[in-house]
Design a protein around this motif. Structure first.
Motif, PDB file in Angstrom:
ATOM      1  N   ASN A   1      -8.492   8.675  -6.855  1.00 55.05           N
ATOM      2  CA  ASN A   1      -8.399   7.643  -7.886  1.00 55.05           C
ATOM      3  C   ASN A   1      -7.011   7.625  -8.533  1.00 55.05           C
ATOM      4  OD1 ASN A   1     -11.072   7.301  -7.306  1.00 55.05           O
ATOM      5  ND2 ASN A   1     -11.855   7.907  -9.302  1.00 55.05           N
ATOM      6  N   ASP A   2      -6.250   8.667  -8.293  1.00 54.43           N
ATOM      7  CA  ASP A   2      -4.957   8.846  -8.939  1.00 54.43           C
ATOM      8  C   ASP A   2      -3.852   8.704  -7.889  1.00 54.43           C
ATOM      9  OD1 ASP A   2      -2.672   9.707 -10.213  1.00 54.43           O
ATOM     10  OD2 ASP A   2      -3.666  11.354 -11.254  1.00 54.43           O
ATOM     11  N   THR A   3      -3.025   7.687  -8.022  1.00 52.95           N
ATOM     12  CA  THR A   3      -1.949   7.477  -7.054  1.00 52.95           C
ATOM     13  C   THR A   3      -0.862   8.534  -7.160  1.00 52.95           C
ATOM     14  OG1 THR A   3      -0.868   5.947  -8.592  1.00 52.95           O
ATOM     15  CG2 THR A   3      -2.340   4.990  -6.947  1.00 52.95           C
TER      16      THR A   3
ATOM     17  N   HIS B   1      -3.330   4.957   0.911  1.00 47.98           N
ATOM     18  CA  HIS B   1      -4.181   4.994  -0.278  1.00 47.98           C
ATOM     19  C   HIS B   1      -4.716   3.583  -0.511  1.00 47.98           C
ATOM     20  CE1 HIS B   1      -5.012   4.724  -4.659  1.00 47.98           C
ATOM     21  NE2 HIS B   1      -5.587   5.885  -4.407  1.00 47.98           N
ATOM     22  N   TYR B   2      -6.050   3.480  -0.485  1.00 49.04           N
ATOM     23  CA  TYR B   2      -6.711   2.182  -0.654  1.00 49.04           C
ATOM     24  C   TYR B   2      -7.416   2.191  -2.010  1.00 49.04           C
ATOM     25  CZ  TYR B   2      -9.878  -1.715   0.428  1.00 49.04           C
ATOM     26  OH  TYR B   2     -10.575  -2.899   0.412  1.00 49.04           O
ATOM     27  N   GLN B   3      -6.912   1.418  -2.942  1.00 51.81           N
ATOM     28  CA  GLN B   3      -7.353   1.542  -4.336  1.00 51.81           C
ATOM     29  C   GLN B   3      -8.781   1.076  -4.589  1.00 51.81           C
ATOM     30  OE1 GLN B   3      -5.207  -1.006  -7.077  1.00 51.81           O
ATOM     31  NE2 GLN B   3      -4.712  -2.462  -5.458  1.00 51.81           N
ATOM     32  N   TRP B   4      -9.375   0.314  -3.671  1.00 50.43           N
ATOM     33  CA  TRP B   4     -10.772  -0.107  -3.852  1.00 50.43           C
ATOM     34  C   TRP B   4     -11.714   0.612  -2.894  1.00 50.43           C
ATOM     35  CZ3 TRP B   4      -7.129  -4.380  -3.706  1.00 50.43           C
ATOM     36  CH2 TRP B   4      -6.861  -4.900  -4.967  1.00 50.43           C
TER      37      TRP B   4
ATOM     38  N   GLN C   1       0.829  -1.190   0.000  1.00 47.39           N
ATOM     39  CA  GLN C   1       0.000   0.000   0.000  1.00 47.39           C
ATOM     40  C   GLN C   1       0.872   1.253   0.000  1.00 47.39           C
ATOM     41  OE1 GLN C   1      -3.315   0.343  -0.234  1.00 47.39           O
ATOM     42  NE2 GLN C   1      -3.460  -1.857  -0.563  1.00 47.39           N
ATOM     43  N   THR C   2       0.486   2.244  -0.814  1.00 45.82           N
ATOM     44  CA  THR C   2       1.226   3.489  -0.890  1.00 45.82           C
ATOM     45  C   THR C   2       0.931   4.350   0.330  1.00 45.82           C
ATOM     46  OG1 THR C   2       1.052   3.421  -3.286  1.00 45.82           O
ATOM     47  CG2 THR C   2       1.691   5.521  -2.294  1.00 45.82           C
TER      48      THR C   2
ATOM     49  N   TRP D   1      -2.012  11.376  -5.038  1.00 42.95           N
ATOM     50  CA  TRP D   1      -1.931  10.972  -3.633  1.00 42.95           C
ATOM     51  C   TRP D   1      -0.587  11.369  -3.028  1.00 42.95           C
ATOM     52  CZ3 TRP D   1      -4.097   9.731   0.722  1.00 42.95           C
ATOM     53  CH2 TRP D   1      -3.406   8.989   1.689  1.00 42.95           C
TER      54      TRP D   1
ATOM     55  N   LYS E   1     -13.068   3.129  -6.263  1.00 44.45           N
ATOM     56  CA  LYS E   1     -11.962   3.412  -7.162  1.00 44.45           C
ATOM     57  C   LYS E   1     -10.773   4.075  -6.464  1.00 44.45           C
ATOM     58  CE  LYS E   1     -14.734   3.870 -11.381  1.00 44.45           C
ATOM     59  NZ  LYS E   1     -15.128   4.774 -12.502  1.00 44.45           N
ATOM     60  N   GLY E   2     -10.882   4.266  -5.160  1.00 47.59           N
ATOM     61  CA  GLY E   2      -9.768   4.864  -4.431  1.00 47.59           C
ATOM     62  C   GLY E   2     -10.237   5.747  -3.303  1.00 47.59           C
TER      63      GLY E   2
END
Length: 323
Positions: A62-64, A89-92, A40-41, A67, A98-99
């Motif tokens: 939605n955009d890492t 940042h949790y992508q789901w 996880q980022t 983030w 979507k983030g």
């Protein structure tokens, strides 16, 4: 990739077959495992140097890449730096899956963690509306502020909203804040929820998404436009144009900060809405794309977030020009 897709599909099927309460707990258990993943980022401890963002500002996580513009301060000094509960940042995550930004009580202690936005360029005397989606498991103690520094959480901070509830919630929140002076501000989400859990070992978590910062007017309703007149068609063409000047003050006599739109009515109906460059005191014009022969009344008003102002009207008779 196929194995991952197959696994996610299986999870969805299994959750759909459970009662609502169990669905929530199972989803949280899956979330816990994902948040614990070292892949996880994590937001940077220090903010990146960048120009302040203009308003309106929107962040859906939605955009890492975006983030990485966010930073955080973790005051869990009783834990080692490697064990502290950090925003991730949790992508789901989020309402659209979507983030989202998520923090989780992973070490049986309460939170004391700040998530801080990139700099936002705000104007003194203006009121801004800050809105976001918030979800938590167990009762939250969550606060939102505007900071004047991304590293100082005390000096000059402005309270936006407190979210202190007695149980889990999923809701949209919004608050209006007036800014005292021009400058760069940082939107900060501070969670200091005490350790909360239940007999199934599920612990408190908070999720933030769909953040919006937009300028809104704290003025009263605008006065009517001035100087509304009809403009004849060139060489007697069958045409109908209008020109007017937008008001500069509200009905309470306050200076207008800005306007959102102008509306044009033909015989009390057929409203046309203009939104481009509708500014206080600006000279504006509009041409009826489909004028009809006969007697008509054209009305123009302008509005802001407080609503529609008074209308100015002009009566005219459109005729076909004859040589």
């Amino acid at each position: 990739m196929r194995k991952i897709i197959h696994f996610l599909a299986l999870v969805v099927v299994l959750l759909a077959s459970l009662p609502i309460g169990l669905q929530a707990q199972s989803a949280l258990a899956i979330q816990q495992k994902m948040l614990a993943s070292p892949k996880q980022t994590i937001a940077k401890a220090k903010p990146l140097k960048a120009e302040a963002k203009s308003i309106p500002y929107n962040e859906n996580f939605n955009d890492t890449v975006k983030w990485k513009e966010w930073s955080q301060i973790d005051n869990q000094t009783w834990l080692s730096s490697s064990d502290q509960d950090v925003w991730q940042h949790y992508q789901w995550g989020g309402p659209d899956y979507k983030g989202a930004a998520v923090v989780y009580q992973n070490h049986a202690v309460g939170l004391n963690t700040w998530l801080i936005s990139p700099g936002l360029s705000l104007k003194g005397g203006m009121t801004y509306r800050i809105s976001f989606w918030f979800q938590c498991w167990f009762a939250p103690v969550h606060h939102v502020y505007l900071l004047t520094s991304p590293t100082d959480t005390v000096t000059g901070r402005i309270k936006v909203i407190d979210i202190v509830k007695e149980s889990s919630i999923t809701d949209n929140f919004s608050a209006d804040v007036e800014i005292p002076s021009d400058g760069t501000y940082y939107l900060a989400f501070f969670d200091n929820t005490p350790y909360r859990h239940n007999e199934t070992a599920l612990s408190y978590s908070a999720t933030i998404d769909d953040i919006k910062v937009e300028a809104v007017s704290n003025n009263a309703l605008p006065t009517a436009p001035t100087g509304l007149t009809q403009v004849p068609g060139a060489n007697g063409d069958t045409a109908m144009s209008l020109k007017w000047k937008n008001p500069t003050h509200s009905k309470k006599g306050e200076q207008l900060d800005f306007l959102n739109y102008a509306k044009i009515y033909i015989d009390g109906k057929d409203s046309v809405v203009l939104t481009d460059s509708v500014l206080p005191g600006r000279q504006m014009s509009w041409t009826d794309p489909k004028p009809t022969i006969g007697k008509h009344t054209y009305s123009v008003l302008v509005g802001n977030t407080a609503g529609d102002g008074d209308a100015a009207s002009v009566n005219t008779y459109i005729t076909r020009w004859r040589n």
